[in-house]
Design a protein around this motif. Sequence first.
Motif, PDB file in Angstrom:
ATOM      1  N   GLN A   9      -0.309 -80.711  22.551  1.00 21.66           N
ATOM      2  CA  GLN A   9       0.118 -81.367  23.783  1.00 21.66           C
ATOM      3  C   GLN A   9       1.030 -82.566  23.538  1.00 21.66           C
ATOM      4  OE1 GLN A   9      -3.705 -82.102  25.611  1.00 21.66           O
ATOM      5  NE2 GLN A   9      -3.639 -80.166  26.734  1.00 21.66           N
ATOM      6  N   ASN A  10       1.106 -83.011  22.293  1.00 21.93           N
ATOM      7  CA  ASN A  10       1.983 -84.138  21.966  1.00 21.93           C
ATOM      8  C   ASN A  10       3.003 -83.796  20.884  1.00 21.93           C
ATOM      9  OD1 ASN A  10       0.781 -86.580  23.567  1.00 21.93           O
ATOM     10  ND2 ASN A  10      -0.956 -85.434  22.741  1.00 21.93           N
ATOM     11  N   SER A  11       3.087 -82.507  20.557  1.00 20.59           N
ATOM     12  CA  SER A  11       4.114 -81.993  19.650  1.00 20.59           C
ATOM     13  C   SER A  11       4.139 -82.769  18.337  1.00 20.59           C
ATOM     14  CB  SER A  11       5.490 -82.081  20.320  1.00 20.59           C
ATOM     15  OG  SER A  11       5.459 -81.573  21.629  1.00 20.59           O
ATOM     16  N   THR A  12       2.984 -82.852  17.699  1.00 22.40           N
ATOM     17  CA  THR A  12       2.881 -83.619  16.473  1.00 22.40           C
ATOM     18  C   THR A  12       2.006 -82.905  15.452  1.00 22.40           C
ATOM     19  OG1 THR A  12       2.254 -85.776  15.549  1.00 22.40           O
ATOM     20  CG2 THR A  12       0.876 -84.922  17.317  1.00 22.40           C
TER      21      THR A  12
ATOM     22  N   VAL B 180      -3.049 -79.602  11.068  1.00 25.42           N
ATOM     23  CA  VAL B 180      -2.701 -78.893  12.296  1.00 25.42           C
ATOM     24  C   VAL B 180      -1.218 -79.065  12.587  1.00 25.42           C
ATOM     25  CG1 VAL B 180      -3.255 -78.563  14.741  1.00 25.42           C
ATOM     26  CG2 VAL B 180      -5.025 -79.416  13.174  1.00 25.42           C
ATOM     27  N   ALA B 181      -0.547 -77.964  12.862  1.00 25.53           N
ATOM     28  CA  ALA B 181       0.882 -77.986  13.174  1.00 25.53           C
ATOM     29  C   ALA B 181       1.119 -78.390  14.629  1.00 25.53           C
ATOM     30  CB  ALA B 181       1.482 -76.605  12.909  1.00 25.53           C
TER      31      ALA B 181
ATOM     32  N   ARG C 270       9.608 -79.360  12.987  1.00 25.32           N
ATOM     33  CA  ARG C 270       8.889 -78.427  13.849  1.00 25.32           C
ATOM     34  C   ARG C 270       8.406 -79.092  15.144  1.00 25.32           C
ATOM     35  NH1 ARG C 270       4.474 -74.774  10.991  1.00 25.32           N
ATOM     36  NH2 ARG C 270       4.559 -73.875  13.085  1.00 25.32           N
ATOM     37  N   CYS C 271       8.423 -80.417  15.173  1.00 25.10           N
ATOM     38  CA  CYS C 271       8.023 -81.133  16.388  1.00 25.10           C
ATOM     39  C   CYS C 271       9.097 -81.059  17.473  1.00 25.10           C
ATOM     40  CB  CYS C 271       7.761 -82.611  16.075  1.00 25.10           C
ATOM     41  SG  CYS C 271       6.490 -82.927  14.834  1.00 25.10           S
ATOM     42  N   LYS C 272      10.340 -80.793  17.073  1.00 28.33           N
ATOM     43  CA  LYS C 272      11.467 -80.971  17.992  1.00 28.33           C
ATOM     44  C   LYS C 272      11.443 -80.020  19.174  1.00 28.33           C
ATOM     45  CE  LYS C 272      14.647 -82.865  14.533  1.00 28.33           C
ATOM     46  NZ  LYS C 272      15.915 -82.653  13.784  1.00 28.33           N
ATOM     47  N   TYR C 273      11.099 -78.751  18.950  1.00 27.77           N
ATOM     48  CA  TYR C 273      11.181 -77.789  20.046  1.00 27.77           C
ATOM     49  C   TYR C 273      10.267 -78.191  21.199  1.00 27.77           C
ATOM     50  CZ  TYR C 273      10.548 -73.691  22.935  1.00 27.77           C
ATOM     51  OH  TYR C 273      10.461 -72.862  24.015  1.00 27.77           O
ATOM     52  N   TYR C 274       9.004 -78.446  20.904  1.00 26.60           N
ATOM     53  CA  TYR C 274       8.062 -78.776  21.976  1.00 26.60           C
ATOM     54  C   TYR C 274       8.374 -80.131  22.603  1.00 26.60           C
ATOM     55  CZ  TYR C 274       5.439 -74.727  20.450  1.00 26.60           C
ATOM     56  OH  TYR C 274       5.073 -73.439  20.138  1.00 26.60           O
ATOM     57  N   LYS C 275       8.862 -81.090  21.797  1.00 24.82           N
ATOM     58  CA  LYS C 275       9.211 -82.392  22.355  1.00 24.82           C
ATOM     59  C   LYS C 275      10.414 -82.298  23.295  1.00 24.82           C
ATOM     60  CE  LYS C 275       7.440 -85.374  18.624  1.00 24.82           C
ATOM     61  NZ  LYS C 275       6.404 -86.016  19.435  1.00 24.82           N
ATOM     62  N   SER C 276      11.290 -81.351  23.063  1.00 28.35           N
ATOM     63  CA  SER C 276      12.499 -81.248  23.884  1.00 28.35           C
ATOM     64  C   SER C 276      12.390 -80.208  24.994  1.00 28.35           C
ATOM     65  CB  SER C 276      13.704 -80.911  22.998  1.00 28.35           C
ATOM     66  OG  SER C 276      13.509 -79.669  22.339  1.00 28.35           O
ATOM     67  N   HIS C 277      11.318 -79.400  24.979  1.00 28.18           N
ATOM     68  CA  HIS C 277      11.171 -78.353  25.984  1.00 28.18           C
ATOM     69  C   HIS C 277       9.840 -78.464  26.726  1.00 28.18           C
ATOM     70  CE1 HIS C 277      14.444 -76.781  23.472  1.00 28.18           C
ATOM     71  NE2 HIS C 277      14.810 -76.090  24.526  1.00 28.18           N
TER      72      HIS C 277
END
Length: 247
Positions: free
Chosen positions: A162-165, A188-189, A214-221
Amino acid sequence: MDQYFDRAMPGPETQLLFDEAKRLGIGFCLGYAELVEEEGRLRRFNTSILIDRAGTLVGKYRKIHLPGHAEYEPQRSHQHLEKRYFEVGNTGFQVWEAFGGTVGMAICNDRRWVETYRVMGLQNVELIMIGYNTPVSDSLSGETETLRMFHNHLTMQAGAYQNSTWVVGVAKAGVEDGHRLMGGSVIVAPTGEIVAAAETEGDELIVADCDLDRCKYYKSHIFNFAAHRRPEFYGRITEQKGVTKGP
């Protein structure tokens, strides 16, 4: 009691750890009982520090979510007196630039609370390191070992996704004061997937390549807070439902 607390880091017992990590070019996160004079009095905190590859102190975090109780309770099979020995941390959930990314820390019970991850998530955290020391059994709840481990991993996986981390949860394992500790260390990814996990209650080393990109996709979408998060509406919904707002 104060002989179990450290007034400075590194100290006489920990200097060798700092020296060896510096020699090897390895950064680390270290938890300890901190004794410090602040505001004209001695204060005691459950504390973690972040050290970089050069052996330099990058950041300090003091535990906020203290569990347990302050006085002896005879109905318990074992006591959980963290509130007796520590006060609530006063550093807040900060993040630091280290190891090529944005890094945060939490301690033990903090991992169960959504605020822990979200406060750092709002600061664009990419890697959260958590040390924990949790018994296999609870003295009152009667939860099964399986359920306790499920909750242990669930909180870290949900916080990561939920926090893309990335979340690295490192457990103390084995037997302490006659009680088994659950272990269950994981990496954990940002997808919420466990990519490495300890398999026993003994000493283990787990490793993973934590690619912070790998954090970038969820943080930006999916979890683009700036685009999709709407805190200005939260209070309106609460008022409409007749719920009393907190301070």
